[in-house]
Design an enzyme around this catalytic site. Structure first.
Site, PDB file in Angstrom:
ATOM      1  CB  SER A  70      -0.941   0.010   1.214  1.00 53.64           C
ATOM      2  OG  SER A  70      -0.211  -0.067   2.417  1.00 53.64           O
ATOM      3  CG  ASP A 371      -4.554   5.506   6.885  1.00 55.06           C
ATOM      4  OD1 ASP A 371      -3.382   5.393   7.271  1.00 55.06           O
ATOM      5  OD2 ASP A 371      -4.995   4.898   5.886  1.00 55.06           O
ATOM      6  CG  HIS A 374      -1.615   3.699   4.434  1.00 50.91           C
ATOM      7  ND1 HIS A 374      -2.854   3.312   4.896  1.00 50.91           N
ATOM      8  CD2 HIS A 374      -1.054   2.608   3.870  1.00 50.91           C
ATOM      9  CE1 HIS A 374      -3.044   2.026   4.620  1.00 50.91           C
ATOM     10  NE2 HIS A 374      -1.966   1.569   4.004  1.00 50.91           N
TER      11      HIS A 374
END
Length: 415
Positions: A70, A371, A374
């Site tokens: 991610s 968040d 990330h």
């Protein structure tokens, strides 16, 4: 008075000859000076042009092929498992953009530096263009193939070996289309056949392997698993090399012990905190992972001397950002903008039985984390700036010069 013309002519001839010789020497000196000046100017100009061109264009990478999780996903997880909703993307794209971020991730800034378009996800079938590369990174991906243990913790099934398989198919089908004669769609939307060997191959993965280990193993067991994980990453690089890849940009893993959600999920004891509030034991394991990864990259250089492999210290880039949060303009190294632990802000909430959308903070640029897991776009920009100039890489090569094989150059110089 009778003029002696013969004597006068002789005298004038001597004077003219003397003047001519003086002027001849002067002209010769001027001519030599002009030649030397011109030569120096041409040399300086040539050097300046080459230097300027080298800095601006470098290796002229026609494409980027990225593999990872991610931290560099630009739409794979969103395409495969459901669109990552707003407010992801709202600081820059103003809409969901397949990224777990309010804006751009590090690979976006790398593309900008190389003057290439942002990478489309290989799995994204809508409005995509792969002319300048493709992104195979997927949120939640691991280096090791997902087994029952990893599946329980909801890591992505699209592990690194499957990302490699996607790349193999992508290249094979691209070459088939060109061999069939192509057409405007092929030439405008897919890489040229030669681009595969000239492209930059970036890898940013490993954090989820450690995260999975922390969830299901002791620290000792996590450490013992690292060599096998590194070997699997090396096998992917080897296969990419066999497929024609020659320039690799390999990120190590970041300080996982500094991620707000990780610290919340595995609250460290006071004696396990470093001076910045990060979990020492987790970061120690991350650094051991990075040490072994660096050794493996060095081995691969010797194994493939005609390839250029750059090891990039993303750990230092991220940790220095956390340790200098205030100096860099961030409010809190462990604060984050979107949601709270286990409950991101893009999930719907209910108020009096009515489903509502929650909003992120007003100023995401003040938070390092977006968040809790990330990084924010503001942080990603600084991290990218710290690595693209090569100061945190081995060899210390700017990313636009990463195709230079310093291993061969050093051997030639030593010989």
């Amino acid at each position: 008075m009778i003029m002696d013309w013969s004597k006068l002519m002789t005298t004038m001839s001597i004077r003219l000859k003397d003047e001519w010789m003086q002027r001849k020497h002067s002209l010769l000196a001027v001519l030599i000076l002009l030649v030397l000046t011109l030569a120096f100017s041409v040399s300086a100009a040539s050097t300046g042009i080459n230097k300027h061109s080298h800095l601006n264009t470098g290796c002229n990478f026609p494409a980027i092929f990225n593999f990872g999780d991610s931290n560099s996903d630009t739409g794979s997880k969103s395409a495969a498992f459901g669109r990552i909703p707003y407010p992801n993307g709202y600081s820059f794209f103003r809409k969901p953009a397949g990224r777990f971020c309010d804006g751009r991730v590090v690979v976006d800034f790398i593309a900008e530096r190389l003057e290439l378009p942002y990478l489309s996800s290989f799995l994204d079938s809508i409005g995509t263009n792969f002319r300048h590369g493709a992104n195979f990174a997927t949120g939640g991906a691991t280096i090791q193939r997902v087994d029952t243990r990893l599946c329980v913790y909801r890591f992505s099934p699209l592990s690194l070996d499957l990302q490699l398989s996607q790349f193999e198919q992508f290249k094979e089908r691209t070459l088939e289309l060109y061999n069939q004669g192509g057409g405007s769609y092929v030439t405008n939307s897919l890489p040229m056949p030669d681009d595969f060997s000239k492209a930059l191959y970036t890898l940013d993965i490993g954090q989820n392997d450690l995260h999975a280990g922390f969830k299901s193993m002791t620290d000792k067991q996590v450490l013992e698993s690292i060599p096998s994980i590194i070997d699997q990453l090396a096998k992917v690089i080897e296969k990419l090399y066999r497929l024609g890849a020659r320039t690799f940009w390999v990120h190590n893993t970041g300080p996982i012990g500094c991620l707000p959600m990780i610290v919340s999920e595995f609250p460290p004891k006071p004696e396990n905190l470093d001076q910045n509030g990060c979990a020492n034991s987790m970061n120690d394991i991350a650094q051991e992972f990075n040490r072994q990864l660096k050794d493996k990259v060095f081995q691969l250089r010797k194994q493939f001397p005609d390839a250029a492999l750059t090891y990039t210290d993303i750990y230092t880039a991220k940790y220095s950002l956390i340790s200098e949060a205030k100096k860099q303009g961030f409010s809190d190294p462990f604060g984050y903008c979107c949601g709270h632990y286990g409950d991101p802000c893009w999930k719907k909430a209910k108020a009096n039985g009515t489903e509502i959308s929650r909003k992120p903070c007003n100023n995401p640029e003040l938070d390092i984390s977006w968040d809790g897991i990330h990084y924010s776009q503001a942080a990603n920009r600084i991290i990218a700036d710290k690595i693209v100039d090569g100061s945190l890489s081995d060899p210390p090569t700017p990313i636009n010069e990463a195709c230079r094989n310093l291993f061969i150059s050093q051997n030639v110089e030593e010989a």
